[in-house]
Design a protein around this motif. Structure first.
Motif, PDB file in Angstrom:
ATOM      1  N   SER A  54     -38.953 -16.751 -31.984  1.00 34.47           N
ATOM      2  CA  SER A  54     -39.536 -16.039 -33.458  1.00 34.47           C
ATOM      3  C   SER A  54     -40.646 -14.936 -33.301  1.00 34.47           C
ATOM      4  CB  SER A  54     -39.841 -17.099 -34.325  1.00 34.47           C
ATOM      5  OG  SER A  54     -40.975 -17.828 -33.779  1.00 34.47           O
ATOM      6  N   SER A 108     -37.147 -18.164 -23.387  1.00 42.37           N
ATOM      7  CA  SER A 108     -36.538 -19.258 -24.397  1.00 42.37           C
ATOM      8  C   SER A 108     -35.745 -19.942 -24.116  1.00 42.37           C
ATOM      9  CB  SER A 108     -36.808 -18.454 -25.666  1.00 42.37           C
ATOM     10  OG  SER A 108     -35.701 -17.293 -25.622  1.00 42.37           O
ATOM     11  N   THR A 137     -38.397 -22.207 -29.742  1.00 40.69           N
ATOM     12  CA  THR A 137     -38.493 -21.643 -31.093  1.00 40.69           C
ATOM     13  C   THR A 137     -39.620 -20.556 -31.196  1.00 40.69           C
ATOM     14  OG1 THR A 137     -37.659 -23.532 -31.846  1.00 40.69           O
ATOM     15  CG2 THR A 137     -38.139 -22.353 -33.433  1.00 40.69           C
TER      16      THR A 137
END
Length: 832
Positions: free
Chosen positions: A816, A799, A812
């Motif tokens: 998450s 990420s 994102t």
């Protein structure tokens, strides 16, 4: 041939039990978490509400739980079974419409009945909240049935847990922050089911305009729905009538609250029985009454429920006084009765499930008689001895109802108890009871012993693996003939101490230069015997194996997708399995050729990933990557080839599953990604892809491409890191020939460019360490779990790389999803 058929039948029974046990563990894991949250919710409310308010809350909760128990089993089970049996979108749409109408109508009726009963002990606002929560629970059960019918049990388990967590948070906020009292605590039940709305069934296009009022006239659906609702309704009344009754009778409110708290603590076996029932019901429905699988369900229930009941029944008063506030002094006195009645009630739930599985709805009469005995015993006990007498009467009534139903079931169906070692449990249970009773006056010692007993019971239920029976001396399988080894042994790998003498991406110092080569040296003779599966499949060594040992190895082989290799090692004993694997492989190759030929005719190239054309293929689908932006065109090109289309909500824009009438489905990927996060660039995958030899031996006959070796290596590792968090034996076998220095070096460079080099190196380290242990014949957990920290680190590394590249949305999404996905995957317990 008779022996082969017998082995095949026993294999199917074992596989059914294995599948059911896995499902039971998933559901039971969520039930344990939900139970812990519910108990915490109940205990916190005993301190936030006064005794009168808590008594109202407990009675209202009992009503909601009672009616929800009917909805939780009736609507989802009926819808799941209809979806599983449906052969077209029209039938699936009909089943969904029937479930929606049934849920809405049933929920409205249930809400009305609950409202009338709640008016006897609750205010008008509280009554409306109880009725509204009941309706919400009924309606959202359609989503639960949709998930169960589409076999998304892990998602269902996570959703069940999320419901309990949301109820806990919202309820405490309403009570403590807004001061809504018992009304707010009960309103949380209706709000907590809102996440199910996001998993509502999709619409099916059947070529006809049908409204939701067009309810099916299929009598079988109505009969099944009515039978299940009737049986589960009586069971729900049995589970909740004492909680509601004690709140309505003219007795001391503190005594009533103590009884309700004791009942809540004693109902742990009921939750376990529910989990076992949900998981075993499909397998039981496919088999005849009295099948040995029935005994497997009973064994799984008793293994955990009996020790937990003994712990609850012997809990000292000094322990409970530290848990409950003042006003609940009689809980310790009531626990022995309520815990034992909870064990009996759980067993009764299982018996009702066994009856449902064989459509034996006539047991309703016996169940109603048991309910009458139970209510009579409750009322008689209360008249005779108050709340304590009600607890004793409830125990006697539950036991009587269980005895009635058990006698009927044994007479009509039996329990499949032959060859089941239930008798061995008697002495340990007696010892357990005696030990905890002797420690009762010593709370600290009792607590320590109870903690150990609880941990052992849960370990046996969730994590204990079966050991394969020891081999016996006997003739070589297949008359002493030596079948073709399933795989060449892997060489012992040397450890180089100086870092400049080994490739950078070779984990843990393993050289890797001899890995997978046919001439690699094998393990020396004279070492200790390895597990049968490892000997036969990994090391290519055969030894005599009796049926029981071979069946246990076959169950493990199925979990690792290597049953074909094991069957070829023992072709006579596993003749049926060998035929099954050859049929599945033939269907795979047929469907692969048909689908890729259609795509090539439409001008769409494909890359086949995660598949070995030279070996067996027993998985339910095969993975094809199409060029960027061509996913919709690929679906259009396969119109008429597939009968059903499925997407997963987290990956609906990147993946689609197209299921033909028979054989494995085509899993089309718009990119090599997991949960919508791209890992391997699709353009480079196509640029470096190779044309394989066709299945008939011609070099130009294939309509698909395969990844180059370094891409194959990275795709296997990325699939383990970003999706499964594990590597099964078939994947280790696929990785083994790729561990060559030049492949490792190229894969290292590509992984560094893609932003997950460190995670890939750690995953490869775990894989090669497991390979070295398998080479030595040592025990290795299979499938091999990857460390959680490895997946978390890979997610953080990747990420961050995406964020640096400016791909904020993908970064994102991965950040998450990583922790929830890792937690969800780790909830899964490997089947013994």
């Amino acid at each position: 041939m008779i022996a082969a058929e017998r082995v095949a039948e026993r294999s199917r029974v074992l596989q059914d039990e294995v599948t059911a046990v896995l499902g039971a563990r998933w559901i039971a894991t969520s039930v344990v978490v939900v139970g812990a949250l519910n108990y915490a919710y109940t205990l916190v409310l005993t301190r936030l509400l006064d005794v009168s308010g808590y008594a109202t809350f407990a009675a209202g909760q009992g009503l909601v739980v009672c009616t929800a128990a009917v909805a939780v089993v009736t609507v989802p089970w009926m819808l799941a079974q209809a979806l599983a049996r449906a052969r077209s979108d029209a039938e699936r749409g009909e089943a969904v419409r029937f479930a929606v109408v049934t849920a809405v109508v049933g929920g409205t009726v249930a809400a009305g009945v609950v409202g009338v009963v709640a008016m006897e002990f609750a205010s008008t606002p509280t009554t409306l909240v109880i009725a509204g929560s009941t309706l919400a629970v009924y309606v959202t059960r359609v989503s639960a049935g949709w998930l169960q019918g589409t076999e998304r049990l892990r998602t269902l388990a996570v959703l069940i847990t999320a419901e309990a967590a949301l109820k806990f948070g919202v309820g405490l906020f309403f009570v403590s922050a807004l001061g809504l009292g018992e009304t707010g605590a009960l309103a949380a039940f209706g709000i907590a089911v809102l996440p199910y709305v996001f998993f509502r069934p999709r619409r099916f296009r059947d070529g006809r305009h049908r409204t939701w009022r067009a309810v099916s006239v299929d009598r079988d659906l109505w009969r099944r729905a009515g039978g299940v609702a009737s049986l589960q309704g009586v069971v729900a009344v049995l589970a909740a009538v004492d909680i509601v009754l004690v709140a309505m009778l003219p007795t001391d409110r503190a005594a009533a609250a103590s009884y309700q708290a004791a009942v809540m603590l004693g109902r742990v076996p009921l939750f376990l029985a529910g989990a076992v029932s949900i998981a075993f019901l499909p397998a039981l429905s496919r088999r005849r009454a009295g099948d040995p699988l029935t005994a497997g369900a009973l064994r799984m229930y008793v293994t955990a429920a009996l020790p937990l009941t003994v712990v609850a029944a012997t809990v000292p008063g000094a322990v409970l006084t530290r848990v409950f506030p003042s006003g609940y002094e009689t809980v310790a006195t009531l626990m022995a009765c309520t815990a034992t009645s909870g064990l009996a009630l759980g067993a009764l739930v299982l018996l009702v499930t066994f009856a449902q599985a064989v459509n034996d709805y006539a047991c309703l009469r016996t169940l109603l008689a048991g309910l009458a005995l139970y209510v009579t015993a409750l009322v008689s006990g209360w008249v005779t001895g108050g709340v304590l007498g009600m607890a004793i009467g409830g125990l006697c009534g539950t036991t009587a109802a269980l005895a009635l139903l058990a006698a009927r079931h044994a007479r009509r169906h039996g329990f499949g108890l032959a060859e089941q070692p239930f008798g061995r449990m008697v002495i340990p249970v007696l010892v357990l009871v005696g030990g905890l009773v002797l420690l009762h006056p010593y709370p600290v010692a009792w607590f320590t012993a109870a903690l150990a007993v609880t941990a052992a019971a849960l370990w046996r239920f969730f994590g204990l693996r079966r050991e394969a029976p020891a081999p016996v001396e006997g003739p070589e399988p297949d008359g002493g003939a030596s079948p073709r080894p399933a795989a060449e042994p892997v060489a012992d790998r040397r450890r180089e101490r100086s870092s400049d003498r080994r490739p950078y991406w070779t984990p843990d110092g393993h050289d890797g230069r001899t890995a997978g080569r046919p001439g690699a040296p094998s393990v020396v003779d004279g070492e200790r015997p390895a597990p049968l599966l490892v000997d036969a499949v990994w090391r290519g060594r055969l030894r005599p194996a009796r049926d029981e040992e071979l069946l246990a190895a076959l169950a493990e082989a199925r979990r690792n997708q290597v049953e074909g290799r094991l069957a070829r090692a023992y072709p006579r004993q596993l003749a049926a399995t060998l035929t099954e694997v050859e049929l599945a492989t033939g269907l795979f190759r047929r469907n692969l050729v048909e689908s890729t030929d259609r795509l090539r005719a439409a001008g769409i190239p494909t890359v086949l990933i995660k598949a070995d054309l030279a070996g067996d293929y027993v998985y339910g689908n095969f993975d094809l990557v199409v060029p960027p932006g061509r996913l919709r065109a690929a679906q259009a090109a396969l119109d008429g080839w597939y009968a059903h289309r499925t997407t997963y909500w987290l990956e609906r824009s990147t993946k689609v599953l197209l299921e033909p009438p028979s054989g494995p489905a085509a899993h089309l990927h718009g990119s090599v990604s997991w949960f919508g996060v791209p890992v391997v660039p699709t353009e480079r995958l196509f640029d470096r892809a190779e044309r394989p030899a066709s299945t008939d031996g011609r070099g130009d006959g294939c309509a698909w491409l395969t990844p180059c070796p370094s891409d194959r290596l990275r795709i296997w590792l990325a699939h383990a890191l970003f999706q499964n968090l594990s590597l099964d034996l078939s994947e280790l076998l696929a990785l083994r020939p790729l561990l060559r220095p030049e492949v490792l070096a190229e894969a290292r460079d590509e992984a560094a460019r893609e932003g997950w080099c460190t995670g890939g190196r750690q995953a490869l380290a775990a894989a090669t360490e497991a390979m070295a242990r398998l080479d030595r014949g040592e025990s290795v957990p299979l499938p091999l779990p990857l460390p959680v920290r490895t997946s978390l680190r890979a997610g953080a590394e990747h990420s961050g790389h995406l964020l640096v590249e400016g791909r904020v949305r993908a970064a994102t999404r991965e950040a998450s999803l990583r922790i929830p996905l890792v937690m969800t995957k780790r909830l899964r317990r490997r089947v013994p």
